[in-house]
Scaffold this active site. Structure first.
Site, short mmCIF file in Angstrom:
data_model
loop_
_atom_site.label_atom_id
_atom_site.label_comp_id
_atom_site.label_asym_id
_atom_site.label_seq_id
_atom_site.Cartn_x
_atom_site.Cartn_y
_atom_site.Cartn_z
CB SER A 186 -0.96 -0.05 1.19
OG SER A 186 -2.01 0.88 1.03
CD GLU A 313 -5.31 -4.06 -4.09
OE1 GLU A 313 -5.35 -3.84 -2.87
OE2 GLU A 313 -4.27 -4.41 -4.69
CG HIS A 409 -5.58 -2.65 0.42
ND1 HIS A 409 -4.74 -2.51 -0.66
CD2 HIS A 409 -5.15 -1.74 1.35
CE1 HIS A 409 -3.85 -1.57 -0.41
NE2 HIS A 409 -4.08 -1.09 0.81
#
Length: 502
Positions: A186, A313, A409
């Site tokens: 990220s 995600e 994610h």
């Protein structure tokens, strides 16, 4: 006794397992407060005696409370520390993996249970994690004043300082300073991309791993406008003197208030949907260009790059309530306008997901906008400039009687670190791991270890007639909600990156 002699003094480790020693909380730079606040990281003072490495150091100022991780307390200042996991002492010249935590440049730390390096060390790596400045302390723009310089991107400068510590010290832990891989997820993965673009990081690592790199960078004007908003919320002048007089706690609280205002105002533009205030600043100095442009210009063609995105995600951000809900066609159209998406892009996703609710269409588009498409472009730009890049997708999903855990994610991180059995990570993986999950994790650990050692994760690099995008999953795709990746990527052809909108 497991004692290691670093450049600044002796440290004592402990047995994380029978065959791995961990040493935690080693300072790599001086505390960035007092006279050092808002400045470049400064050298740490040597210490006498043997420093105990049995616990993580304090984390950077933030308001987040993450499962299994420590919280920040006002007064915690010695936050610039590294942690090392090494196989049985006596090994030498092992490949090194240096991990940068994510958290929207605003929260997170190296002490999260996802990032325990024991399993990766057992696979033949020396693993390093570290804390760096985040939020306003690390990425807030401080206007020039009459005193010392306050550079932008202080969090990135901390990362460079940590990598320099690795170069100078990792050999005493059995690592090879010439075989360093920098990795992150990220905002940590986006930081990896920034480091690839930065002259100050040149030569400090040989390979790079970027899991779900986040796309936004901010111009100087955007960063300065954010500073004015945060200063107003903190009740202080937006000057170097005024900001320095505000405590870290006050700036954290002020940042949270600004975020809350964006969340509650649908008319506030693109920040309404996921109001991340901080990102790397295109300052022309620390970060001379956005990573996508820099990689396309060949800035890091000698660095091998491995990129991984998850197939779903943005479902995590929706699940934890950090993203605005978009549930009507009118809201979806406004979202597309607020981000300046090309005409026809959202319609293309609608066509690809004819039975999906509006929320799912929105989450699919937003996930590709912030993570998936950007990661693909990084790999392709790097390849076209003469570098070598590998692409992969994490697509492990799990359906239970009461819940569905998606390939969202952060879900790939426990698998790549081999930390599936930690109960504090159950939310990410959906409960106790299955035998298939354990097998997937072993394969991902092996790919990371092989890439760090040789530059080859086990599949073909980007380029040629048929680029292989490696799929990480426990079962074949069932086609139920599979998106036609090639067709959808064509929809992004006219979209601008990096994402610069405030």
């Amino acid at each position: 006794m497991d004692i290691f002699e670093t450049k600044n003094g002796s440290v004592r480790g402990f047995r994380a397992s029978a065959d791995v020693v961990a040493v935690l909380g080693i300072p790599y730079a001086a505390a960035p407060f007092g006279a050092g606040r808002f400045r470049e990281p400064r050298p740490v003072s040597p210490w006498d005696g043997i420093r105990d490495g049995g616990r993580f150091g304090p984390i950077s100022p933030q308001s987040a409370r993450l499962p299994g991780a420590p919280v920040w307390s006002p007064g915690d200042e010695d936050i610039l520390t590294v942690n090392v996991w090494t196989p049985e002492p006596g090994a030498s010249r092992l490949p090194v993996l240096v991990w940068i935590h994510g958290g929207a440049y605003t929260f997170g730390s190296s002490a999260q249970p996802d990032f325990d390096g024991t399993v990766l060390a057992r696979a033949g790596l020396v693993v390093v994690t570290f804390n760096h400045r985040i939020g306003f302390e690390g990425f807030g723009h401080v206007p020039p004043g009459g005193g010392p310089a306050h550079p932008d991107n202080r969090g990135l400068l901390d990362q460079v300082a940590a990598l320099r510590w690795v170069r100078e010290n990792i050999a005493v832990f059995g690592g090879d300073p010439d075989r360093v891989t920098v990795a992150g997820q990220s905002s940590g993965a986006a930081s990896v991309a920034c480091l690839m673009a930065m002259d100050r990081a040149r030569g400090l690592f040989r390979r790079a791993v970027a899991h779900s790199p986040a796309s936004p960078c901010y111009t100087h004007d955007i960063a300065a406008a954010t500073t004015r908003e945060v200063a107003a919320a903190a009740g202080c002048p937006a000057t170097s003197e005024g900001l320095a007089a505000a405590t870290p706690q006050a700036l954290v609280a002020a940042s949270d208030r600004v975020v809350d205002r964006y969340r509650s105002d649908p008319a506030s533009g693109s920040r309404h949907y996921d109001p991340s205030l901080y990102a790397p600043v295109l300052d022309g100095d620390v970060l001379p260009a956005d990573p996508l442009t820099a990689l396309a210009d060949g800035a890091a063609r000698d660095v091998d790059l491995l990129v991984c995105s998850t197939t779903q995600e943005y479902w995590l951000l929706d699940a934890v309530g950090s993203s605005a809900k978009v549930t009507t066609e009118r809201q979806l159209d406004r979202f597309a306008r607020d981000f300046g998406l090309p005409e026809g892009l959202v319609a293309g996703y609608r066509a690809a997901l004819p039975q999906a609710p509006v929320l799912d269409v929105y989450l699919s588009v937003f996930g590709d906008l912030l993570f998936g498409e950007y990661g693909d472009r990084l790999a392709e730009a790097h390849t076209l400039a003469g570098g070598r890049a590998f692409l992969s997708r994490f697509d492990r999903r799990r359906t239970g009687p009461d819940t569905v855990v998606r390939a969202w994610h952060c879900a790939d991180v426990p698998f790549a670190f081999g930390n599936l059995d930690d109960e504090r990570l159950a939310f990410l993986i959906g409960g106790a791991p299955t035998a298939a999950d354990q097998d997937l994790s072993r394969r991902m650990v092996r790919a990371w270890a092989d890439f760090a050692a040789t530059g080859n994760p086990g599949w073909a690099p980007v380029g040629g007639a048929a680029t292989e995008i490696h799929r990480w999953a426990t079962s074949p795709p069932d086609g139920a909600d599979e998106l036609p990746a090639v067709a959808l990527r064509a929809l992004w052809a006219k979209a601008d990156f990096p994402v610069l909108r405030p």
